[in-house]
Design an enzyme around this catalytic site. Structure first.
Site, short mmCIF file in Angstrom:
data_model
loop_
_atom_site.label_atom_id
_atom_site.label_comp_id
_atom_site.label_asym_id
_atom_site.label_seq_id
_atom_site.Cartn_x
_atom_site.Cartn_y
_atom_site.Cartn_z
N ARG A 233 0.89 -1.21 -0.14
CA ARG A 233 0.05 0.14 -0.06
C ARG A 233 0.87 1.04 -0.03
O ARG A 233 2.05 1.24 0.59
CB ARG A 233 -0.96 -0.03 1.26
CG ARG A 233 -2.09 -0.95 1.21
CD ARG A 233 -2.99 -0.56 0.24
NE ARG A 233 -4.24 -1.56 0.03
CZ ARG A 233 -4.26 -2.69 -0.61
NH1 ARG A 233 -3.12 -2.90 -1.81
NH2 ARG A 233 -5.35 -3.28 -0.63
N GLU A 262 -2.83 8.09 -4.21
CA GLU A 262 -3.20 7.18 -5.17
C GLU A 262 -4.65 7.54 -5.73
O GLU A 262 -5.53 7.35 -4.78
CB GLU A 262 -3.26 5.76 -4.41
CG GLU A 262 -3.31 4.58 -5.72
CD GLU A 262 -2.92 3.20 -5.01
OE1 GLU A 262 -1.96 3.15 -4.68
OE2 GLU A 262 -4.02 2.47 -5.54
N HIS A 281 -1.40 0.44 -9.51
CA HIS A 281 -2.01 -0.68 -8.74
C HIS A 281 -2.67 -1.81 -9.74
O HIS A 281 -3.78 -1.93 -9.58
CB HIS A 281 -3.11 0.01 -8.03
CG HIS A 281 -3.52 -0.58 -6.62
ND1 HIS A 281 -3.78 -0.08 -5.39
CD2 HIS A 281 -3.28 -2.10 -6.27
CE1 HIS A 281 -3.81 -1.16 -4.40
NE2 HIS A 281 -3.56 -2.20 -4.86
#
Ligand code: DGY
Length: 321
Positions: A233, A262, A281
């Site tokens: 993460r 993000e 991602h």
């Protein structure tokens, strides 16, 4: 037979949607219709979270009939598990099914950045091959040490890929793994791993403890030739400190599948650095794997609605009712 009421956030793959639709009346969460969404949440028995919204006490208070929540992801840092447990709602994630795909992408980032594969492609496209311009050399994987921070199922799968390339594997977890001999991986303290690894692969979940775990102090402990690969993460790495470490060449390179913020804005200073590679991602983003994740999340919803234990439940204490 009347159908279960289920609210769905985000985009759901058709296979999972059809599985749900057989037994459920679906309402798609709509930010443009806050009153209708709140009304549907009031009545909802199941919540399928495909857009990673925050599930917290306030949301649960407005959804008193919820009996199950599921999310097609292994990570659940957007879910307040303690609040779900207080409300006796089982929460299902999707571990297992995404291990190999995520390990491929993680090791792919390591390999691509070490061998400058993406830069080579840019260079060919820019016509530089014709002009005979030199492309910077990459570095070998063979005989190098990879340090895996967060040696769970995905870490283990990355270790196998690294070993196939002739790399030594060291790792850091809260405790050494009892099967480390079998894995041919050696435990190190976090500080030892930072100092010893040529490639550091971050796979630890985001918790209050891991947030900002890689900051200025940690970059100072790493080799100046070190590569950092983050597939966990974004907030596990302090973005400003990473920018400083890369721009001053305190470390050699970073490859990130996750960022903080993000998505990372296209004009973010990090994106101007030459020693960085970012993917959006996509750790688990293959057709097969995303399909399995969506179907497992749908199965968890249907089981929870039927009062049966979920296949994969994070708060096991409320999985049996
Ligand atoms: C996961 O499953 O947690 C992946 O990171 C996708 O969000």
């Amino acid at each position: 037979m009347s159908k279960y009421k289920v609210v769905v956030t985000g985009a759901v793959l058709p296979s999972a949607l059809s599985a749900l639709e057989e037994q459920c009346e679906i309402y798609r969460w709509n930010n443009n219709e806050p009153d209708e969404t709140a009304k549907r949440l009031q009545a909802a028995e199941g919540l399928f979270v495909a857009s990673k919204i925050q599930i917290n006490e306030a949301l649960l208070a407005g959804a008193p009939n919820l009996r199950v929540i599921a999310q097609p992801a292994v990570g659940y840092d957007n879910i307040d598990i303690a609040a779900c447990t207080r409300h006796k709602i089982p929460f299902g994630n999707t571990p297992g099914v995404l291990v190999e795909a995520t390990a491929d992408l993680t090791f792919g980032l390591l390999l691509t950045s070490a061998r400058r594969i993406h830069e080579g492609w840019d260079w060919v496209r820019a016509g530089k091959w014709h002009q005979g311009l030199p492309l910077p050399f990459g570095v070998d994987l063979y005989n190098k040490t990879v340090g895996i921070v967060g040696m769970g199922a995905i870490g283990t799968a990355v270790a196998k890929r690294a070993q196939a390339s002739g790399m030594k594997v060291i790792y850091n977890n809260r405790n050494p793994r009892p099967d480390e001999e079998l894995l041919k991986a050696e435990y190190r303290t976090f500080d030892q791993l930072l100092a010893e690894a040529d490639f550091i692969v971050v796979l630890t979940p985001l918790t209050e403890e891991s947030r900002g775990r890689f900051g200025a102090k940690e970059f100072a402990q790493m080799k100046s030739t070190a590569y950092l690969i983050n597939a966990s993460r974004g907030p596990v790495v302090d973005t400003q400190a990473l920018y400083a470490a890369l721009s001053t060449k305190q470390i050699a390179y970073a490859a990130l599948d996750v960022t903080d913020p993000e998505p990372i804005p296209a004009d973010h200073p990090l994106l101007k650095l030459p020693n960085l590679l970012i993917t959006p991602h996509i750790g688990s983003a293959t057709m097969e794997t995303r399909n399995k994740m969506a179907l497992l999340a749908a199965e968890n919803i249907l089981l929870g609605l039927a009062g049966k234990p979920l296949v994969t439940c994070v708060n096991a204490e409320v999985n049996y009712r």
